[in-house]
Every structure is written in structure tokens, then in C-alpha cells.
Design a protein around this motif. Structure first.
Motif, short mmCIF file in Angstrom:
data_model
loop_
_atom_site.label_atom_id
_atom_site.label_comp_id
_atom_site.label_asym_id
_atom_site.label_seq_id
_atom_site.Cartn_x
_atom_site.Cartn_y
_atom_site.Cartn_z
N HIS A 159 0.55 -1.23 -0.03
CA HIS A 159 -0.11 -0.04 -0.07
C HIS A 159 0.85 1.40 0.02
N MET A 163 2.68 0.12 -4.75
CA MET A 163 1.79 0.86 -5.68
C MET A 163 2.00 2.11 -6.09
N GLU A 239 -2.33 8.42 -6.19
CA GLU A 239 -3.79 8.14 -6.61
C GLU A 239 -4.08 6.76 -6.10
N SER A 240 -3.40 5.74 -5.80
CA SER A 240 -3.49 4.50 -5.64
C SER A 240 -3.62 4.34 -4.01
N TRP A 242 -5.56 4.27 -0.35
CA TRP A 242 -7.00 4.27 0.12
C TRP A 242 -6.97 4.16 1.56
N LYS A 263 -8.94 8.13 -4.67
CA LYS A 263 -8.95 8.28 -6.21
C LYS A 263 -8.67 6.89 -6.67
N VAL A 264 -8.25 5.88 -5.93
CA VAL A 264 -7.93 4.66 -6.29
C VAL A 264 -9.10 3.86 -6.96
N THR A 265 -8.91 3.31 -8.42
CA THR A 265 -10.17 2.67 -8.93
C THR A 265 -9.86 1.13 -9.02
N HIS A 268 -6.97 0.15 -11.02
CA HIS A 268 -5.60 0.42 -10.47
C HIS A 268 -5.11 -1.02 -9.68
N GLN A 388 -12.10 -2.85 -4.81
CA GLN A 388 -11.75 -3.47 -6.17
C GLN A 388 -13.01 -3.83 -7.05
#
Length: 472
Positions: A159, A163, A239-240, A242, A263-265, A268, A388
Motif C-alpha cells: 500500500h 503501488m 492516487e493508488s 486508500w 482516487k484509487v479505482t 489500479h 476492487q
């Protein structure tokens, strides 16, 4: 294995045999990655260094800079830029040959201490070139990584470091097609030791063009000086992220918690996982032989003291084979391969739960918590699973019976607790729930998280039956 079902025995033995054979192949492939040594040349004179450019200078949480000829001295145990007889910085000229420490270059927004990068400015007299017996120059592009925690913790590695580094390096490379990305920079690790990264070493290796440069290893060579041609320092994109660990948080003194507006999607996560799977050469093709569950084993702290009975209960009550995995017994590649096809994962709260990132759609994760630890205050893995968007069912179990807890023995060093007064120790032992905490100096939390637990198997089975039935 007395009392275990025949199918469970066969499943476990088959898994062990398969992974012993697979381990040999994986090690050979990974050794090829580890064997890539960065080119280097011996030098007599120190090359003059400079800052090529800094981006986002007004924001230390997204600031990054490109250095030319950034050097590291084992004598000073610092990075520095050599400027000959004078150094010019922000219209100021230094000619005294002294050591000049810069302000903090960057920090991550999820924790605000021990993540900074400082460098020095040395003139000719300050550099003491003649006292550096070994001098090397490493051409190429490098990327500096830093880390908050000192012990092995793959969750922090993934984390906090890997990433952000992965997406920062993609941004730097200009390659928007992550599926075709190959490492362009060699990592410089400022925190490495065999103990610190025993769980994550393979992941750092595959993120690096050549074998990562290990600063503590350089320190072993007394009075050496190493200069790197092009070095990027800082986080190009965060942005990764969380999760906010609550260390000097931007939210004031708020405790650790998920980032409010991450911003993580899902992309990612998929891009990051796909890269790891590809670079490690993991086969994620699932066998049609049947479903199985994975139980994460901890051997030192936060153990499941009735582990064998839990394995038998899961197998008997759920009609599913159970594979037990741990970092002491399994490699990263083996874990990813098994987890990518698992129907269910059960594990005690801890860094190993980050590996549930690799589980397939429609699977189930049960995270267990020792006495006095509230799942609502420790949501790193729950939030990861939610973000996720893989239709993975997350549930938790919490030990509410202190008599089922086993406190750490003398073999586990818990300095913070033992340093407390008798009154503070009594207060902690009388408390049935640890309040939301600021990472990572809360002695009550540090004490409680070390507890091993006799899990209430009936409660766990009831939770799992409900969620599995609902998901079918």
C-alpha cells in the motif's frame, strides 16, 4: 491428520506436491530477475551534481524531483550533491565547505513521519573526497523509495511503497499501456534488510530494472561513495492510496481510517496485480477439480491456537478442502497462484490479509480479530476489497471472550508495555476495547495485537454458512 476427511488429506498432499515442483520452476525464473546487476564504473573524481527539475514544488505530498549525479556517502550516511568549490541554491552562495541539509523533499499523505527524504549539499572541502577509499559511478535511471515501518510488513510494502512507486514509474516512463510496461528505473531502497523485507523482496525485485540498490548494504563498505546518474525522488502520483495510518494525519489527530475520498479505482488494482502475476510468471488458471479454502497461518504472534480444529471444522461443516499457507512456508508466487482460485480465505488480522487482493470474483474473506480489537477501527483490508469491486464478500469475526486469549510469552519483546507504570498496565488489562488509535505508538494496541486466540469455531462456521449461502 487424524480425524481429517479423506478428501482433505488428498487435497492437502496434492497441493504440497504440486507447489514443491512449482517452487523450483518459480525460483529459477525469479533468479533471472534478481541476477540483473546494474552497470557501474570506478571513478577518481566526484561528478558535480544538480537538481534538473522539481514538479509540484508547493505540495510536499506530491512533489518529486529529478537529480543528476546524486551521490551517497557511507562516511556521512547521507545523500548529497557535489558542487565543487561553491554551491548556488535559490540565489544563495555557500563557500564554507560545510554540510547543508535541505528541507524535507517529500512525504506521503498517509503518514507524516519517517517517510521524508533529506539530502545534503557538499563543496570540495566538505565532501572529504580523499577519505572515501571506494568510489563508483552508476549510469542509468534510478528511483528512490522510502518506508515508514521497520519490521517485515507486506501490507505496508504494497500500500505505502509498491503501488505508489508502480504508478509513479509508469507516469515517468510515459507508457500509458500498463500491460506493456517494463521497468525503466532501478530502485534505490533506503530501508532494506533481509529481516525487514523478507516477505516482499520478490515484489521489489520485479519493480526494478536491475537488482535494487540497497543503501544499508552500501553502508557495510566503510568509507565508500556511490554516485547515480539520474535519480527521481518523490511520489509522482499517490492516487493508488486508500488508507490513512493516522500518523500526524492531515485530518489533525484523527486515528487511522480509510481515505475519505480515495482516487484509487478497480483498474489500479487490476493493473498492479496483472503486472505482478506477469512478472512472477504465476499461472492463475483454475483447476476444475473443485473448490477449496485457504487458512492463513501465523506462527509467532496472533496465532490461532486451535488451528487444526478450525481446519477440520471448515472442511467438515462447509464441505470444502482447506489449504494452510504462511510466509514461513510459501513464496509470494505460490500464494498468488493458490489465492487466485480460492473460494474462501480465513485469517487473523495482519499483513498477510493484503494477499486477498488476488482472490477471484464472488469469493469470500473472513478476517478475525483478537480480543479488544474492534474491526470497525481497522479497515485496511475491508476497504481494499470494497474498492476492487470484485463482488467479494467480506465478513469479520471478533473474539469477545478474554479467557480465549493467550498473551505473548517472554519470547515476544513488547518494550512499550513493559515500560509502562503498573497503573497503566492495569488500566490496559482492565479495558475491553482499544480506542481508535494513532499508528504506531499506542502501547495498548501494540499489546493487544500480539494476543493469540482460541477461535470459537461454531461462531465462525455460522458466519461463513450465512454469507456463503447468500452468495450462491
Amino acid at each position: 491428520m487424524a480425524g481429517w476427511s479423506f478428501s482433505l488429506k488428498v487435497g492437502l498432499l496434492a497441493a504440497i506436491l504440486y507447489h514443491v515442483i512449482d517452487f523450483i520452476n518459480r525460483e529459477e525464473q525469479l533468479n533471472q530477475v534478481k541476477g540483473r546487476e546494474s552497470p557501474r564504473i570506478s571513478i577518481v573524481d566526484i561528478p558535480e551534481g544538480k537538481v534538473i527539475h522539481c514538479w509540484n514544488e508547493d505540495n510536499k505530498f506530491q512533489r518529486y524531483c529529478l537529480f543528476r549525479n546524486l551521490c551517497y556517502s557511507t562516511k556521512f550516511e547521507k545523500f548529497f550533491l557535489y558542487r565543487g568549490n561553491e554551491f548556488v541554491h535559490k540565489q544563495r552562495v555557500y563557500k564554507d565547505g560545510g554540510l547543508r541539509i535541505s528541507s524535507t523533499l517529500f512525504q506521503l499523505p498517509i503518514f507524516r513521519r519517517d517517510t521524508h527524504f533529506d539530502y545534503s549539499h557538499l563543496t570540495a572541502s566538505g565532501a572529504k573526497i580523499e577519505q572515501h577509499l571506494f568510489r563508483e559511478y552508476w549510469p542509468g535511471s534510478f528511483y528512490v523509495t522510502t518506508r515508514m515501518t521497520s519490521g517485515p510488513n507486506i501490507a505496508h510494502d504494497v500500500h505505502d511503497v509498491l503501488m505508489p512507486a508502480f504508478f509513479s514509474l509508469i507516469n515517468i516512463s510515459g507508457n500509458t499501456d500498463t500491460a506493456r510496461y517494463e521497468p525503466t528505473h532501478t530502485l534505490i531502497l533506503t530501508f532494506w534488510s533481509d529481516y525487514t523485507l523478507r516477505e516482499s523482496k520478490d515484489l521489489y525485485d520485479i519493480m526494478s530494472k536491475y537488482r535494487p540498490v540497497v543503501i544499508p548494504e552500501l553502508d557495510e563498505l566503510t568509507d565508500s561513495l556511490t554516485c547515480f546518474e539520474n535519480v527521481t525522488v518523490g511520489v509522482v502520483t499517490n492516487e493508488s492510496l486508500w488508507y490513512d495510518w493516522g500518523v500526524g494525519s492531515a485530518r489533525g489527530s484523527a486515528p487511522e481510517a480509510p481515505v475519505t475520498k480515495p482516487k484509487v479505482t478497480p483498474k489500479h488494482f487490476e493493473d498492479f496485480k496483472s503486472y505482478i502475476v506477469s512478472m512472477l510468471g504465476v499461472d492463475t488458471t483454475c483447476s476444475p477439480q473443485g473448490e477449496y479454502a485457504v487458512l492463513f497461518r501465523r506462527k509467532r504472534t496472533r496465532r490461532i491456537v486451535n488451528e487444526n480444529y478450525l481446519v477440520e471444522g471448515l472442511s467438515t461443516e462447509l464441505g470444502i478442502d482447506v489449504v494452510v499457507m504462511s510466509f514461513e512456508e510459501n513464496s509470494i508466487s505460490q500464494m498468488i497462484e493458490v489465492l487466485s482460485c480460492a473460494r474462501l480465505v480465513v485469517g487473523m488480522h495482519g499483513a498477510l490479509m493484503i494477499m486477498t487482493m488476488f482472490m477471484p470474483r464472488h469469493s469470500v474473506v473472513l478476517e478475525m480479530f483478537p480480543f479488544a480489537l474492534n474491526p470497525d477501527n481497522l479497515q485496511l483490508y475491508r476497504r481494499m476489497i470494497e474498492l476492487q469491486d470484485n463482488d467479494i464478500e467480506y465478513v469479520s469475526w471478533r473474539n469477545m471472550d478474554e479467557s480465549k486469549s493467550i498473551f505473548p510469552g517472554k519470547e515476544v519483546h513488547n518494550l512499550q508495555f513493559s515500560d509502562l507504570s503498573a497503573a497503566d498496565q492495569a488500566r490496559i488489562l482492565d479495558n475491553s476495547e482499544v480506542a481508535p488509535q494513532l499508528c504506531c505508538d499506542n502501547p495498548e494496541f501494540e499489546f493487544r495485537k500480539l494476543q493469540s486466540t482460541e477461535v470459537d469455531i461454531r461462531e465462525v462456521i455460522t458466519i461463513l454458512k450465512a454469507v456463503i449461502n447468500d452468495s450462491m
